[in-house]
Each structure stands twice: as structure tokens, then as C-alpha cells.
Write a protein that holds these residues in place. Structure first.
Motif, short mmCIF file in Angstrom:
data_model
loop_
_atom_site.label_atom_id
_atom_site.label_comp_id
_atom_site.label_asym_id
_atom_site.label_seq_id
_atom_site.Cartn_x
_atom_site.Cartn_y
_atom_site.Cartn_z
N PHE A 1 12.82 2.59 -7.34
CA PHE A 1 11.98 3.07 -6.26
C PHE A 1 11.52 2.28 -5.36
N VAL A 2 11.06 1.10 -5.71
CA VAL A 2 10.26 -0.13 -5.04
C VAL A 2 11.69 -0.82 -4.35
N LEU B 1 9.03 12.76 3.96
CA LEU B 1 7.95 13.45 3.17
C LEU B 1 8.43 14.28 1.87
N ASN B 2 8.54 13.80 0.84
CA ASN B 2 9.05 14.40 -0.44
C ASN B 2 8.15 14.22 -1.35
N VAL B 3 8.42 15.03 -2.56
CA VAL B 3 7.56 14.94 -3.90
C VAL B 3 7.71 13.68 -4.54
N PRO B 4 8.96 12.94 -4.71
CA PRO B 4 9.19 11.70 -5.40
C PRO B 4 8.27 10.51 -4.82
N TRP B 5 8.37 10.63 -3.29
CA TRP B 5 7.59 9.63 -2.42
C TRP B 5 6.09 9.94 -2.87
N LEU B 6 5.54 11.06 -2.94
CA LEU B 6 3.94 11.15 -3.12
C LEU B 6 3.83 11.00 -4.54
N CYS B 7 4.56 11.18 -5.44
CA CYS B 7 4.31 10.76 -6.97
C CYS B 7 4.30 9.37 -6.88
N PHE B 8 5.03 8.59 -6.08
CA PHE B 8 4.98 6.99 -6.16
C PHE B 8 3.74 6.65 -5.57
N LEU B 9 3.40 7.31 -4.63
CA LEU B 9 1.87 6.91 -3.94
C LEU B 9 0.73 7.35 -4.81
N ASN B 10 0.88 8.16 -5.61
CA ASN B 10 -0.22 8.91 -6.52
C ASN B 10 -0.24 7.47 -7.79
N PHE C 1 4.33 10.16 -14.54
CA PHE C 1 5.19 8.95 -14.61
C PHE C 1 4.76 7.83 -15.38
N CYS C 2 3.97 7.08 -15.11
CA CYS C 2 3.31 5.89 -15.52
C CYS C 2 2.40 6.19 -16.81
N ASN C 3 2.60 5.62 -18.05
CA ASN C 3 1.98 5.92 -19.18
C ASN C 3 0.63 4.66 -18.91
N TRP C 4 -0.47 5.25 -18.52
CA TRP C 4 -1.69 4.41 -18.11
C TRP C 4 -2.40 4.13 -19.88
N ILE C 5 -1.73 4.48 -20.90
CA ILE C 5 -2.69 4.41 -21.98
C ILE C 5 -2.27 2.74 -22.56
#
Length: 319
Positions: A233-234, A253-262, A289-293
Motif C-alpha cells: 500500500f505504501v 475515500l475507501n475502507v482500506p485507505w482508512l485502515c492504513f491511516l488507523n 492488520f498490524c500485530n502490535w504485540i
């Protein structure tokens, strides 16, 4: 009329693909979608896109009809599309800022309470209503423009997506340069210091514990996690920015873009608050998406090896 029909068909096809993509992402990440403001906004966006498709399809297939004495034609598809385009184009920064404040105020993340649900619902309504009021009462909206653009399908206008994408990419570039030692070690591991057994891959990189106590190692952890997850995506955003590819605002303005920003916002809040990452194992992080643990955390490593200046960290990737 054939040109108009072709344009309407291409619009419906584009919106249909976008709606399908939105619903797919929300369905796969439903467990975290309803735990943050960004998730609430994603759900509302997907719902409104479905409403648009239904409205456009009804108007297109019935062609000319009347509702309560109001005559509806296929030209109203462009009228509705212009309104949604103007509305979507001004929502990127407001949603980004509100979602960032939400992540900051609710960190470390805990189960969603009834009060927070009410706040999210009220904030969501306020954002949409404010955007629509801006379009009708403040912007240069003119219903006649929708008819003039019909033959040329010219719905391109200045959107906030480009500026926000530029800021995010600039921050990512600065982080990579700042944590270059960790990334260089990771890239070297791809050539010779990694191995694969079955479906599991193991990579090694050198983690510097000497600079900035453990704030820089945490940033390296976060950067590797975020970029490793969102690398395609980057790259896509970089290509769009470098070659100045025009994307229609109602598709930007779409959900994948918003998830990327999240994910970007969660990583930024993570590092800014300088928290012990290992302490978040029992938190409900609103990111599918990201595993932050991370285990062990840089803080744990520093306490276990107080005299060490650097350690070799293994990244284990499993499906």
C-alpha cells in the motif's frame, strides 16, 4: 445518450468494486471495526456507498419516473455523484484528526463502554452532517455543474487525500532514515541471515539499545511492523504521488485507505506515549492488520541485559 449511458455504467462498476472491497475488509476485520471511531466511520462509509449504488441503479433502470411529484431522470445520478464527491473530498483530514485524538485519549486500549459507543455515534453524525452542510452552504456547489460535466465525466477536483498521503509518506520516510541501522540489518538478513522452514520464515536484524534508551528501538519495532504489513500500500501511494495519477475523489475515500491511516495513527500514539509494548498483551487494539504485540519488548531486553548496547532480534513470520 450513449456516452451518458457508458459513463453511468463505468461509475456503477467503479462504485460496485469499491463497495465490494469495503465490505470485504470490514467483514474480515469485524472484531475490531466496532471498537474505535475509525471503525465506526468505515462502517458508515461502506453503508453510504451501498446506498449510492442502490440509488444509481434504481434511477438508471427506471430511467424517468416521479416521486411525490418530483421528476427523476438519469441526470440526477450525476447530481448525487457530485454531492458525494464534494463531501468525500473534504473528510480525509477531519477523520484523520478525530481518529488520532481517539487513539491518543483511549490508549492503552480497553473494552468499549456504552458511553464511548454513544460518543462515537454522536461524533459520526456530527462529521457527516457538518460535511454535507459545508457542501451546500459554504462550498462552490452548483447543481448545474453536474449536468455540464455529464458528457466528459470530469469529476476531478482538489481532494485532501493527496496532502494527507504526502504527509504520511514523508513521516514514514523520516522514520526509516532515523531507524536506518535497524532497517539495514533487516535488509541484510533477507540476503543471507534468514531461513524458511515450511510456511514459517525467520529474519534477523540488529537492534540498537544504546540510543535514546529504548524509545528508538521501540520506533524501529513499530516501523518494521507497520511497513512490513502495509508495504504494498505504501508503494501504491508512492506511485500515485510520484506520477501524479488522478484518482476520482469518490473512490479515494475507501475502507482500506482508512485502515492504513488507523494503523499509522496507532503506531504514532504507541511511540509518542513511550509505553511498554509488552504491557499491551491484554489490550484490545483496534487494528485488524498490524500485530502490535512484540515479545520481548525493548524495555524487557534492556532490563535483562543492562550492559548491552545492541542485540540481534529474530522476526518470525507465520501465516
Amino acid at each position: 445518450m450513449d456516452v451518458v449511458t457508458d459513463n453511468i455504467f463505468s461509475i456503477q462498476l467503479a462504485l460496485g468494486v469499491k463497495a465490494l472491497l469495503n465490505l470485504s475488509v470490514i467483514g474480515l476485520n469485524w472484531q475490531v471495526m466496532h471498537k474505535s471511531f475509525m471503525g465506526y466511520f468505515c462502517i458508515s462509509l461502506a453503508f453510504l456507498d451501498l446506498v449510492h449504488i442502490v440509488n444509481f441503479s434504481v434511477i438508471y433502470w427506471l430511467t424517468n419516473f416521479a416521486i411525490l411529484g418530483f421528476h427523476i431522470t438519469i441526470y440526477h445520478i450525476y447530481l448525487l455523484l457530485q454531492i458525494s464527491t464534494l463531501t468525500y473530498s473534504i473528510l480525509h483530514w477531519p477523520v484523520f484528526i478525530i481518529a488520532g485524538l481517539d487513539s491518543y485519549w483511549t490508549f492503552p486500549f480497553r473494552p468499549l463502554s456504552l458511553t464511548r459507543k454513544a460518543v462515537y455515534a454522536a461524533s459520526l453524525a456530527l462529521v457527516w452532517i457538518s460535511a454535507i452542510m459545508y457542501v451546500f452552504f459554504i462550498s462552490n456547489y452548483d447543481s448545474e455543474d453536474s449536468f455540464s460535466t455529464m458528457e466528459h465525466h470530469s469529476f476531478l477536483l482538489k481532494s485532501q487525500c493527496a496532502s494527507l498521503s504526502l504527509v504520511v509518506l514523508a513521516v514514514i520516510t523520516c522514520v526509516v532514515l532515523y531507524c536506518r541501522s535497524g532497517f539495514l540489518s533487516l535488509f541484510k538478513s533477507f540476503r543471507g541471515g534468514s531461513y524458511t522452514e515450511g510456511s514459517t520464515s525467520v529474519f534477523f536484524y540488529n537492534l540498537d539499545l544504546n540510543e535514546g534508551y529504548f524509545k528508538k528501538p521501540i520506533l524501529t519495532y513499530i516501523a518494521v511492523c507497520f511497513i512490513g504489513t502495509w508495504f504494498p500500500f505504501v508503494c501504491l501511494q508512492s506511485v500515485i504521488m510520484v506520477f501524479r495519477i488522478d484518482v476520482l475523489p469518490y473512490l479515494e475515500l475507501n475502507v482500506p485507505w482508512l485502515c492504513f491511516l488507523n494503523s499509522f495513527l496507532i503506531g504514532a500514539v504507541y511511540w509518542h506515549l513511550n509505553q511498554d509494548i509488552a504491557g499491551l498483551k491484554h489490550c484490545e487494539i483496534p487494528d485488524g492488520f498490524c500485530n502490535w504485540i512484540f515479545s520481548p519488548s525493548p524495555d524487557c531486553i534492556k532490563k535483562a541485559l543492562p550492559d548491552a548496547t545492541s542485540v540481534t532480534v529474530a522476526i518470525i513470520i507465520t501465516p
